[in-house]
Design a protein around this motif. Sequence first.
Motif, mmCIF file in Angstrom:
data_model
loop_
_atom_site.group_PDB
_atom_site.id
_atom_site.type_symbol
_atom_site.label_atom_id
_atom_site.label_comp_id
_atom_site.label_asym_id
_atom_site.label_seq_id
_atom_site.Cartn_x
_atom_site.Cartn_y
_atom_site.Cartn_z
ATOM 1 N N UNK A 17 44.990 174.212 24.881
ATOM 2 C CA UNK A 17 44.308 174.314 26.355
ATOM 3 C C UNK A 17 43.776 175.569 26.910
ATOM 4 N N UNK A 18 42.834 175.457 27.651
ATOM 5 C CA UNK A 18 42.093 176.780 28.165
ATOM 6 C C UNK A 18 43.195 177.213 29.310
ATOM 7 N N UNK A 19 43.460 178.304 29.433
ATOM 8 C CA UNK A 19 44.477 179.068 30.645
ATOM 9 C C UNK A 19 43.749 179.644 31.335
ATOM 10 N N UNK A 20 44.098 179.565 32.728
ATOM 11 C CA UNK A 20 43.350 180.117 33.796
ATOM 12 C C UNK A 20 44.097 180.294 35.175
ATOM 13 N N UNK A 21 43.914 181.130 36.025
ATOM 14 C CA UNK A 21 44.329 181.230 37.469
ATOM 15 C C UNK A 21 43.491 180.467 38.517
ATOM 16 N N UNK A 22 44.194 180.361 39.526
ATOM 17 C CA UNK A 22 43.377 179.729 40.540
ATOM 18 C C UNK A 22 42.923 180.973 41.309
ATOM 19 N N UNK A 23 41.819 180.790 42.027
ATOM 20 C CA UNK A 23 40.724 179.984 42.245
ATOM 21 C C UNK A 23 39.961 179.846 40.668
ATOM 22 N N UNK A 24 39.357 178.370 40.884
ATOM 23 C CA UNK A 24 38.536 178.519 39.464
ATOM 24 C C UNK A 24 37.731 177.194 39.633
ATOM 25 N N UNK A 25 36.562 177.034 39.112
ATOM 26 C CA UNK A 25 35.754 175.637 38.773
ATOM 27 C C UNK A 25 35.880 175.561 37.419
ATOM 28 N N UNK A 26 35.975 174.042 37.370
ATOM 29 C CA UNK A 26 36.157 173.789 35.819
ATOM 30 C C UNK A 26 35.215 172.531 35.572
ATOM 31 N N UNK A 27 34.317 172.506 34.536
ATOM 32 C CA UNK A 27 33.251 171.397 34.450
ATOM 33 C C UNK A 27 33.567 171.048 33.047
ATOM 34 N N UNK A 28 33.615 169.704 32.810
ATOM 35 C CA UNK A 28 33.942 168.939 31.618
ATOM 36 C C UNK A 28 33.011 167.875 31.351
ATOM 37 N N UNK A 29 32.389 168.018 30.272
ATOM 38 C CA UNK A 29 31.379 166.907 29.836
ATOM 39 C C UNK A 29 31.826 166.269 28.568
ATOM 40 N N UNK A 30 31.621 164.899 28.234
ATOM 41 C CA UNK A 30 31.960 164.361 26.935
ATOM 42 C C UNK A 30 30.911 164.001 26.746
ATOM 43 N N UNK A 31 30.527 163.665 25.433
ATOM 44 C CA UNK A 31 29.310 163.156 24.675
ATOM 45 C C UNK A 31 29.771 162.344 23.402
ATOM 46 N N UNK A 32 28.921 161.081 23.411
ATOM 47 C CA UNK A 32 29.328 160.228 22.296
ATOM 48 C C UNK A 32 28.819 161.122 20.878
ATOM 49 N N UNK A 33 29.482 160.832 19.692
ATOM 50 C CA UNK A 33 29.154 161.618 18.728
ATOM 51 C C UNK A 33 28.085 160.440 17.755
ATOM 52 N N UNK A 34 27.004 160.306 18.264
ATOM 53 C CA UNK A 34 26.070 159.251 17.485
ATOM 54 C C UNK A 34 25.061 160.126 16.817
ATOM 55 N N UNK A 35 24.581 159.577 15.769
ATOM 56 C CA UNK A 35 23.579 160.266 14.751
ATOM 57 C C UNK A 35 23.763 161.826 14.883
ATOM 58 N N UNK A 36 25.090 162.121 14.598
ATOM 59 C CA UNK A 36 25.182 163.714 14.438
ATOM 60 C C UNK A 36 24.997 164.348 15.557
ATOM 61 N N UNK A 37 25.049 163.824 16.861
ATOM 62 C CA UNK A 37 24.824 164.532 17.998
ATOM 63 C C UNK A 37 25.666 165.664 18.132
ATOM 64 N N UNK A 38 27.001 165.437 17.821
ATOM 65 C CA UNK A 38 28.126 166.717 18.027
ATOM 66 C C UNK A 38 27.573 167.782 17.533
ATOM 67 N N UNK A 39 27.062 167.598 16.211
ATOM 68 C CA UNK A 39 26.888 168.781 15.231
ATOM 69 C C UNK A 39 25.755 169.466 15.651
#
Length: 409
Positions: A17-39
Amino acid sequence: MHPHRNALHNELHARPSMYFDAPAQVFHLAFLDEHEAAEAIVRSLCDRHVALADPALPQGEFPVGGARLKWERHTEFLTLTLVMPGAQPVPWAALPSVLAEVAEAHSALLINAVQVCVESEATWRGSIDDYGLKDPVGSNLDDGKATVWSDLRLNGNGLNRMLVLNRAFDNRRLGRMVRRLLEVETYRLMASLTLPVARDLGGELRQYEQELATLSDANARAEPQDIKALLERITRLSARITQTSARTRLRFSATEAYAELVFERIAELHESRTGDCQQLGTFIAQRFRPTVRYCASTDQRLGRIGSAVSHLSNLLQARVQVEMEEQNSQILYNLSTRAETQIKIQKAVEGLSIIAISYYLFSLFKLLYQGVLTLGFELPPRTALLAGTPLAALIIGVIAYHIHNTRRH
């Protein structure tokens, strides 16, 4: 040492996990790995922001200005998590450009986007109404050490917003708790990917069920000459069901696995009520569980149809087998009857053959006797008969033995 020992052991530390103290802003994006998009995404980020990072690794973390960005490769998707420490001028900061560029370039593959505003007691604005959440649900986490709220709605930028008030968590426990919240949403959406598949499959299943009912009725009324055509129809239906099952099996299995992870992560939040809000995990579970059950019931329905078709095919094949056995039995009976007839004929022929041989043999002896008399030898008929009869009987016996022995072999 086993060649995979190090890799297997290090799986314990593969996704910290990423460790951090408050206050903070966390952004989380998830992408489907199709056609080697993750690479492509990881390689682009590494080339632009940190040339020393290895994009082939399953996870990595590097600084982007004053923030830190982490990527994680999963079986079917890639996640990007960016943590901006420190208080922000507004409760909900805009999506950082490093993520906004990736989200715009791969918008068709973006399955989840979450923004978490983590506040400390010092930066807390005093009321949840000051954060603009509409009809939020929330929970105290781990005996009130933190509280989370969310309206679970997408804002104008397509982000699902969560608000976390940290009271007693250190940076490690805070990081792990926020990670669980993010995983709940990501795994929930990945599991829900099967819902459109299940809905589209409903029409096919109704058609399969109608065809199965028609074939069952036809099987009950089928005459022997109709069985071959009926078996071909059942085989074609079974092939279509097998094809559908192969096409959807992975998606239904994934939903089952993701759903289990969602409920595990919700349980790990150790929720309790806060005010009059419905608990966050309870709200998600109540509305997510019907999706899981619908997908599971559709998968089971497909399996039951396949089993019914297989059972019908087995019944028809059993019927064909019984009829074939009856035909074989009749053929064997006819063959046995013919063999018995042939044996009787053969015995009759053997008897006639012996009679004919006996006739010709005695005729030969008669000619021989007449020849002896012509030569001038005096041989009484009685003596000739007594001498020739045992010899003729011996010759006929030898011939009969050879015929019988040959027939036996």
